[in-house]
Write an enzyme that holds these catalytic residues in place. Structure first.
Site, PDB file in Angstrom:
ATOM      1  N   PHE A 286      -4.464  14.588   7.052  1.00  0.00           N
ATOM      2  CA  PHE A 286      -5.902  14.588   6.831  1.00  0.00           C
ATOM      3  C   PHE A 286      -6.553  13.629   7.818  1.00  0.00           C
ATOM      4  O   PHE A 286      -7.490  12.910   7.489  1.00  0.00           O
ATOM      5  CB  PHE A 286      -6.237  14.150   5.391  1.00  0.00           C
ATOM      6  CG  PHE A 286      -5.666  15.069   4.337  1.00  0.00           C
ATOM      7  CD1 PHE A 286      -5.633  16.446   4.549  1.00  0.00           C
ATOM      8  CD2 PHE A 286      -5.188  14.564   3.142  1.00  0.00           C
ATOM      9  CE1 PHE A 286      -5.117  17.295   3.556  1.00  0.00           C
ATOM     10  CE2 PHE A 286      -4.672  15.410   2.165  1.00  0.00           C
ATOM     11  CZ  PHE A 286      -4.630  16.773   2.372  1.00  0.00           C
TER      12      PHE A 286
ATOM     13  N   CYS B 243      -6.476  14.100  11.802  1.00  0.00           N
ATOM     14  CA  CYS B 243      -6.788  14.413  13.191  1.00  0.00           C
ATOM     15  C   CYS B 243      -8.296  14.400  13.437  1.00  0.00           C
ATOM     16  O   CYS B 243      -9.037  15.141  12.788  1.00  0.00           O
ATOM     17  CB  CYS B 243      -6.196  15.792  13.543  1.00  0.00           C
ATOM     18  SG  CYS B 243      -6.509  16.212  15.258  1.00  0.00           S
TER      19      CYS B 243
END
Ligand SMILES: Cc1cc2nc3c(=O)[nH]c(=O)nc-3n(C[C@H](O)[C@H](O)[C@H](O)COP(=O)(O)OP(=O)(O)OC[C@H]3O[C@@H](n4cnc5c(N)ncnc54)[C@H](O)[C@@H]3O)c2cc1C
Ligand SMILES: Cc1cc2nc3c(=O)[nH]c(=O)nc-3n(C[C@H](O)[C@H](O)[C@H](O)COP(=O)(O)O)c2cc1C
Ligand code: SF4
Ligand code: SF4
Ligand code: SF4
Lengths: 441, 461
Positions: B132, B134
């Protein structure tokens, strides 16, 4: 076996006389500049006779502003490139670098300096411009470091400048005296051409000023005259046999070496007389030219030599042998030199005393006298009112360079008695300002 | 020798050093090579929705001559087919049954999450890491940090995963948020087994000043990327501490961000990490750094008498306090050890211009002198001094008193008004403003160069 074989081609010469301070590439310059601590009130600046803002130019190199670095260097020193290569940095800037106190290798200031300035010269960066014409003219005698620096500074102040030089090339002893492993002729002359192209002074080569008439003409045509005449030929020893073939002065030998490279002939067994830096150079150079046996003969003890320690180390490193506490009595031989007759000496209470009955002869086929350069007394006597001190040096104001004949200014070896390129260039820059102040009155 | 093995939320590994989900874990070939070299675990390059990458993907921050003190990328998750990745995970697991192989995952719908979780478990993954984090490319498609920045969405997706997960689930958090403990708590509420942090920080790593475009440049243009490498460690450590100290998080933490050597790893562990993940250092120097990492960690543990990692996980946490709890009676003063000083005078100029004018220069020496009355004990001089242990900050209070801001506030002795007598700098000496003028012009602008260029003594132009 000699350390070096006699060079027979330009390529072999360049190998034997490989540059002690070779040019850095960008990566090396980046790494080395990154090491600099950027000291406050940096001791390296204080140790530089021309006061180059060293941490500033190193920081500029580190941030990729090589042209700015060259500008910083040239702002203080017109021989910025040559000085980076020929200065005895070990006893100047690099000797003062704070890293020495940590037993860490000092910053290679000289090489960084040449790196930035070489780049500016090669890329022909425009760093200088003559000042607005102020209608005044100055004649400069001698195109050595002193004369050329004075010419550059005067041009930037708007003077018309004509330089008169006895030799065929500019830069004085930088191209006729300094050891070839410190700087190449090409490098020296490239900087001279770069300066002249941007500042636009004229130089008349092969034009020695040698008579009262010539001087009178200059006095009539120019508002001031600057003397950058340096020193003269090697002092005579006053020994029997000095006129034999292959007994030569160091300055003359080196001047020929710088011009003729591998075409010059050196003896197989060479004796160099003297203990100064020029003696070290002549000895090193003989060895690099392939002499089998080079002896450095000095009147006093090793510790008393005037040469810098690193210069002696350099000579030792190429196989030169030291012979101390010996005084030459006679150069022996028929037409050609075949040896030197010495007497042993001892130093007591600072005075050298010959030891009776200790004479001996050392065979050789070449003698190089490195016994100091004479002052140009004959020439100086042509200038009315020009005073010299007890050592034959021109007397002049320490800052303005003005001599006892107010129209004449002087700097460099002729005034300081023989120092380094950096001293000549720094002093001459000041003298140019002195001339300007005098003529602006 | 100390025991380096770990049991991280049920995931076992021979040592705490894992490769983070990134290019070094892009293929079975790389992961096998890493295990062969001595790495303890690997979080596979994120598997998930199909992507296409651009060419020219990384940018670097250099400091003087040092390369990659910071690093950024605009790469997306794995662009290799899922089937290839799963097959290789299986192969690696067969060959290295005792090493940790964790599948990093990023998909969109509940069904996709269920499918990919099952597939990864079937392939033999020891654990799952939910990416959760990038901060580029994927968030625009409603994934990655777009999820990490929305604790409620994060919780929901994690719950989807927990519905089918049979192996431990790690939630990887993004630092691109003002309070990292919120997504951390959401992960806990969703039933996750552990968290890992930090992912990369949204960044522009530099601008090409000739092409007028940010790095890395793709056909004359660029975009913001994710920042990592040595430069981000301080940010990672702070976020790690925040999660480790939070009473409602209480999950094992895998520490990530700026780890290059064993010291960095120990710092992460002392602030609560019980495994560490590394990406940039492996991309820069290859898998061989593992030898230094394990050897350094072992020596440290021997030195301290620690037998397992758990002997010092979080050991520094009790000493990380709020500012208001610090002892205001504690006092240190700079002390120059003259025999070590090399006279660079960096301490002088730093204190003179950047601190409290508490260092002076004396004629005839380059060794500066501390004016003890003026020294506030800020550390600056000791930080700029290039010589080890040359300036030490020595304790000057008697160590008997303890008074915090909190206590002062409670006791009503804290300053409250603008010109309060009780305020800190109130009686601290500062020079008159005009005393600055020309004070060291001759030194800073630069010494003799000024003389030579005619700005002092020399006849004016
Ligand atoms: C062997 C040797 C090695 C050296 N090595 C180094 C070194 O490694 N590093 C270093 O920094 N310094 C070195 N030096 C010293 C340095 O070369 C000098 O200090 C410097 O060149 C002095 O500059 P100048 O301009 O005063 O004199 P010079 O360089 O001597 O220049 C004087 C110029 O004036 C010309 N001239 C003289 N009289 C007349 C006239 N009447 N009419 C026309 N022209 C005239 C001369 O031909 C000459 O070109 C060395 C010197 C010697 C002798
Ligand atoms: C090129 C590159 C690609 C990355 N790809 C992913 C990824 O696919 N999934 C993920 O969770 N993190 C990814 N990261 C983030 C790293 O796993 C890690 O969190 C971050 O780089 C910080 O660690 P470091 O300082 O050791 O590099 C990537 C990092 C880099 C440099
Ligand atoms: S003394 Fe050395 S370290 Fe300091 S500024 Fe000069 S070159 Fe750099
Ligand atoms: S600790 Fe801070 S205030 Fe004290 S001398 Fe050093 S820089 Fe100055
Ligand atoms: S910074 Fe350190 S080495 Fe430099 S002058 Fe100050 S005390 Fe000396």
């Amino acid at each position: 076996m000699a350390e070096f074989s006699t060079p027979t081609t330009e390529h072999e010469f360049a190998e034997n006389f490989a540059q002690l301070k070779p040019l850095m590439n960008r990566t090396e310059a980046l790494y080395e500049s990154a090491r600099c601590l950027f000291c406050f009130d940096a001791p390296c600046i204080q140790a530089c006779p021309s006061g180059i803002d060293i941490p500033q130019f190193i920081r500029q190199i580190n941030s990729g502003n090589d042209t700015g670095a060259a500008r910083t260097i040239y702002a203080a020193n017109y021989f910025g490139n040559a000085c980076g290569k020929v200065c005895p940095t070990e006893v100047l800037c690099e000797g003062a670098c704070v890293y020495n106190l940590q037993e860490v290798k000092p910053i290679e200031i000289g090489r960084l300096q040449s790196y930035a300035t070489t780049k500016a010269i090669q890329e022909n960066k425009k760093l200088f411009a003559p000042g607005a014409d102020n209608g005044r003219r100055v004649a400069i005698i001698g195109a050595g470091p002193a004369g050329i620096s004075c010419a550059c500074e005067l041009r930037s102040l708007g003077y018309e400048v004509d330089v008169f030089e006895a030799q065929a090339q500019p830069s004085g002893l930088t191209v006729y005296g300094v050891a070839p492993y410190k700087i190449t002729n090409e490098e020296t002359l490239a900087e001279m051409a770069y300066l002249q192209a941007q500042l636009g002074y004229s130089v008349q080569y092969n034009s020695p000023i040698s008579s009262r008439e010539q001087l009178a003409e200059l006095e009539a045509q120019y508002d001031a005259i600057f003397l950058g005449i340096g020193l003269g030929e090697t002092n005579e020893l006053g020994l029997p046999g000095e006129d034999k073939i292959n007994c030569t002065g160091a300055v003359e030998f080196i001047a020929e070496l710088r011009q003729r490279h591998h075409e010059i002939k050196v003896g197989r067994r060479v004796i160099v007389l003297g203990g100064g830096n020029t003696a070290m150079d002549a000895a090193s150079e003989s060895a690099r030219l392939g002499a089998e046996d080079v002896v450095l003969a000095y009147r006093r003890g090793k510790e008393e030599m005037g040469a810098y320690e690193f210069e002696y180390d350099l000579a030792k490193g190429v196989g030169v042998k030291g012979l101390f506490n010996v005084a030459p009595l006679e150069i022996v031989g028929e037409d050609y030199v075949t040896g030197v007759r010495f007497i042993r000496t001892e130093t007591a209470g600072g005075r050298v005393r010959e030891i009776a009955g200790s004479e001996f002869e050392l065979p050789c086929d070449m003698v190089i006298k490195a016994t100091g350069q004479a002052k140009r007394a004959g020439f100086m006597s042509l200038i009315p009112g020009l005073e010299t001190d007890g050592k034959g040096r021109i007397v002049a104001d320490a800052v303005t360079g003005q001599t006892t004949n107010p129209k004449y200014f002087a700097s460099g070896d002729a005034r300081n008695g023989g120092a380094e390129v950096v001293n000549a260039t720094a002093e001459a820059k000041l003298a140019a300002r002195g001339i300007h102040a005098f003529l602006s009155k | 020798m100390p025991d380096l093995s770990i049991d991280f939320a049920g995931i076992k590994a021979p040592n705490p050093f894992w490769l983070a989900s990134a290019p070094p874990t892009n293929s079975g070939y790389q992961v096998m090579k890493a295990f062969d070299a001595g790495w303890g675990g690997a979080v596979w390059k994120t598997l998930g929705v199909p992507v296409v990458n651009v060419s020219s993907r990384y940018g670097g921050v250099n400091y003087r001559d040092k390369r990659l003190v910071g690093f950024n990328n605009i790469e997306l998750i794995s662009d290799r087919p899922l089937a290839d990745n799963l097959r290789e995970i299986e192969e690696v697991k067969k060959r290295f049954p005792n090493h940790a192989v964790i599948a990093s995952l990023m998909v969109q719908s509940r069904q996709e999450w269920h499918d990919i979780v099952r597939a990864s478990q079937d392939a033999g993954a020891d654990g799952l890491e939910l990416n959760f984090g990038c901060p580029h490319g994927m968030c625009e498609r409603g994934m990655g940090s777009a999820v990490g920045q929305e604790p409620r969405v994060l919780q929901m997706i994690t719950e989807w995963v927990m519905e089918v997960a049979k192996v431990p689930v790690i939630v990887k958090l993004t630092p691109n948020i003002s309070d990292i403990t919120e997504p951390a708590q959401a992960a806990r509420r969703a039933g996750a087994d552990a968290i890992s942090l930090i992912n990369t920080i949204q960044s522009i790593v530099g601008v090409d000043i000739d092409q007028f475009a940010p790095y890395p440049i793709v056909d004359g243009q660029g975009t913001n990327g994710g920042y990592c490498g040595p430069a981000v460690k301080p940010i990672a450590l702070n976020m790690l501490k925040n999660c480790a100290q939070h009473p409602d998080v209480r999950l094992p933490i895998s520490g990530i961000g700026g780890i290059e050597n064993w010291r960095d790893a120990v710092e992460h562990i002392l602030l609560g990490a019980s495994s560490v993940q590394i990406c940039t250092a492996a991309m820069h120097f290859g898998f061989g750094i593992i030898r230094e990492l394990t050897s350094g960690l072992e020596e440290y543990m021997l030195d301290k008498g620690f037998n397992t990692i758990y002997d010092f996980v979080g050991k520094a946490l009790p000493n990380v306090r709020h500012w208001e709890d610090l002892n205001m009676k504690y006092k240190v003063t700079a002390h120059i050890h003259e025999e070590k000083c090399i006279g660079c005078q960096l301490c002088y100029t730093a204190c003179e211009d950047g601190a409290h004018q508490a260092i002076k220069l004396n004629a005839g020496t380059r060794v500066p002198e501390i004016i003890e009355e003026n020294c506030v004990g800020c550390n600056l001089c000791s930080l700029v001094c290039p010589v080890e242990e040359c300036i030490t900050m020595d304790r000057t209070d008697d160590g008997t008193q303890h008074l915090t801001w909190k206590q002062r506030t409670e006791a009503g002795t804290a300053p409250t008004e603008f010109n309060d007598e009780k305020a800190g700098g109130r009686h601290h000496w500062v020079p008159e403003p005009a005393a600055a003028l020309g004070k060291e012009r001759h030194k800073t602008l630069p010494g003799r160069a000024r003389v030579i260029s005619g700005e002092t003594e020399v006849p004016a132009v």
